[in-house]
Write an enzyme that holds these catalytic residues in place. Structure first.
Site, PDB file in Angstrom:
ATOM      1  N   HIS A 179     -30.360 -19.970  28.051  1.00  0.00           N
ATOM      2  CA  HIS A 179     -30.798 -18.904  27.154  1.00  0.00           C
ATOM      3  C   HIS A 179     -32.012 -18.146  27.709  1.00  0.00           C
ATOM      4  O   HIS A 179     -32.335 -17.061  27.241  1.00  0.00           O
ATOM      5  CB  HIS A 179     -31.103 -19.456  25.756  1.00  0.00           C
ATOM      6  CG  HIS A 179     -32.409 -20.171  25.638  1.00  0.00           C
ATOM      7  ND1 HIS A 179     -32.532 -21.542  25.736  1.00  0.00           N
ATOM      8  CD2 HIS A 179     -33.662 -19.715  25.399  1.00  0.00           C
ATOM      9  CE1 HIS A 179     -33.786 -21.884  25.576  1.00  0.00           C
ATOM     10  NE2 HIS A 179     -34.506 -20.803  25.373  1.00  0.00           N
ATOM     11  N   ASP A 201     -27.052 -25.658  27.638  1.00  0.00           N
ATOM     12  CA  ASP A 201     -28.208 -24.760  27.751  1.00  0.00           C
ATOM     13  C   ASP A 201     -28.993 -24.966  29.049  1.00  0.00           C
ATOM     14  O   ASP A 201     -30.212 -25.045  29.052  1.00  0.00           O
ATOM     15  CB  ASP A 201     -29.130 -24.926  26.534  1.00  0.00           C
ATOM     16  CG  ASP A 201     -30.211 -23.845  26.487  1.00  0.00           C
ATOM     17  OD1 ASP A 201     -29.950 -22.732  26.970  1.00  0.00           O
ATOM     18  OD2 ASP A 201     -31.315 -24.131  25.990  1.00  0.00           O
ATOM     19  N   GLY A 220     -41.631 -20.057  24.601  1.00  0.00           N
ATOM     20  CA  GLY A 220     -41.797 -19.728  26.017  1.00  0.00           C
ATOM     21  C   GLY A 220     -41.836 -20.933  26.934  1.00  0.00           C
ATOM     22  O   GLY A 220     -41.755 -20.801  28.150  1.00  0.00           O
ATOM     23  N   ASN A 221     -41.951 -22.137  26.360  1.00  0.00           N
ATOM     24  CA  ASN A 221     -41.906 -23.359  27.158  1.00  0.00           C
ATOM     25  C   ASN A 221     -40.492 -23.681  27.623  1.00  0.00           C
ATOM     26  O   ASN A 221     -40.285 -24.514  28.497  1.00  0.00           O
ATOM     27  CB  ASN A 221     -42.420 -24.563  26.357  1.00  0.00           C
ATOM     28  CG  ASN A 221     -43.923 -24.587  26.216  1.00  0.00           C
ATOM     29  OD1 ASN A 221     -44.444 -24.198  25.187  1.00  0.00           O
ATOM     30  ND2 ASN A 221     -44.629 -25.031  27.242  1.00  0.00           N
ATOM     31  N   SER A 222     -39.500 -23.051  26.986  1.00  0.00           N
ATOM     32  CA  SER A 222     -38.099 -23.348  27.302  1.00  0.00           C
ATOM     33  C   SER A 222     -37.821 -23.189  28.792  1.00  0.00           C
ATOM     34  O   SER A 222     -38.186 -22.193  29.410  1.00  0.00           O
ATOM     35  CB  SER A 222     -37.176 -22.429  26.512  1.00  0.00           C
ATOM     36  OG  SER A 222     -37.111 -22.813  25.166  1.00  0.00           O
ATOM     37  N   GLY A 256     -11.755 -29.363  30.573  1.00  0.00           N
ATOM     38  CA  GLY A 256     -11.318 -28.376  29.601  1.00  0.00           C
ATOM     39  C   GLY A 256     -11.267 -28.902  28.180  1.00  0.00           C
ATOM     40  O   GLY A 256     -10.314 -28.617  27.439  1.00  0.00           O
TER      41      GLY A 256
END
Length: 371
Positions: free
Chosen positions: A115, A146, A225-227, A280
């Site tokens: 993200h 993510d 913002g640490n992501s 899948g």
């Protein structure tokens, strides 16, 4: 008779005097002991306290050195944010979405959140510790977990050291590093402990419920913002990638275990590319099932919720409701274990699944396809 009594009385007096002397001596010794012992104890405590302080000071010096070294491998990542509501959106700096990443190879591969960087083939901007900003290209991304890897055209970069998230223990000290608000607060360090392991977080994204599982919970402060930044242990080794923060709860942050992505990093390092093979399927861990359907019960394995049409699993006959308990010789308890194992395989390779279907064990042979 008188002489005998006189001698006996004299003897008794002597015995009594001896007893008195012994008791008095014991009393004085005891009194001296009680006066001296507290000072001895205080001295011992002081010595121990002094030693602890010296040890703590030495440890602090090591930690500051460790943090200083790690910081050189932490980068800022920005991109133009996509339109629409996204659970990770942060508009503290206008149209730019800001996040963090970490350099995992000296030739410019950077690990971050999907993200933060965007999907595969997206472009972003990477700001190094030196202040230099480089163009970055997303060479791998997985929205489900993510995570993403960004490539910049630089060499001889300082590389962060990867740890082992499988050996983490609740109560361990950890440090989160990142850009919590923007570049003016870049490489902010917060400390805390591992609060829990294998956490499940239910989120709503684009009016759809999604689950993130196998997360590391920490009370180290993690802001938007640490992501993508590193969660490190006291040796400076990355044990997790900071990702989600529940904004309605104080001191609850989450990180993705580093072991999930290590096989991918190794492939990029050795081969300079990574062609992701896939089965899948979309499957849930056992501890997520109560959120989905309380009537589903099984002892071990992961529950197959969806089989994608024309996928490797679809072509091999895997079905929704199957419970995967083993892949090749590896027992499976979590979806991240299956994912981590598949990351070590190449497109076209064969794997053997052992599944439970209608309480019966079934073996399924699958040839992996490009994801």
């Amino acid at each position: 008779m008188y002489t005998y009594k006189k001698k006996k009385t004299k003897k008794n007096i002597i015995v009594m005097m001896l007893v008195f002397i012994v008791l008095f001596s014991l009393y004085m010794l005891l009194k001296m002991y009680t006066r001296i012992e507290p000072y001895k104890r205080e001295s011992i405590v002081t010595e121990k306290l002094s030693a602890s302080v010296e040890s703590l000071e030495e440890n602090d010096v090591k930690i500051t050195d460790v943090i200083d070294k790690v910081n050189s491998s932490v980068v800022g990542i920005s991109k133009i944010k996509e339109m629409g509501n996204n659970i990770f959106s942060y508009n503290g700096t206008g149209d730019l979405g800001l996040g963090t990443g970490m350099i995992v190879t000296e030739n410019g591969y950077i690990l971050t959140n999907e993200h933060v960087s965007g999907k595969k083939y997206a472009n972003c901007y990477v700001t190094l510790d030196t202040g230099e900003t480089c163009n970055g290209s997303v060479v791998w991304a997985d929205e489900e977990i993510d995570l993403a890897i960004v490539k910049i055209m630089k060499n001889k970069l300082p590389v962060i050291e990867l740890g082992n998230s499988e050996v983490l223990k609740v109560g361990e000290t950890v440090y989160a590093i990142g850009n919590p608000i923007g570049y003016e607060f870049q490489r902010t360090v917060t400390s805390g402990i591992i609060s829990a392991l294998d956490r499940v977080v239910k989120l709503t994204e684009n009016e759809r419920e999604v689950f993130m599982s196998n997360l590391i919970q920490t009370d180290a402060t993690i802001n938007p913002g640490n992501s993508g930044g590193p969660l490190i242990d006291i040796e400076g080794k990355v044990v997790g990638i900071n990702s989600v923060k529940i904004t309605s709860a104080e001191s609850i942050g989450f990180a993705i275990p580093i072991n999930i992505v290590k096989p991918i990093i190794n492939t990029f390092l050795q081969e300079g590319d990574f062609e992701e093979a896939g089965i899948g399927i979309f499957a849930y861990d056992k501890n997520i099932i109560p959120y989905i359907n309380a009537n589903i019960n099984f002892e071990e394995g992961i529950y197959v919720e969806q089989v994608k049409v024309n996928s490797a699993a679809y072509k091999s006959g895997l079905e929704k409701g199957d419970i995967i308990i083993q892949i090749d010789d590896k027992k499976i308890k979590k979806m991240c274990e299956l994912r981590e194992y598949i990351y070590t395989k190449k497109v076209g390779e064969k794997v053997n699944l052992q599944v439970l279907r209608n309480n019966k064990v079934k073996n399924i042979e699958i040839f992996l396809l490009k994801k």
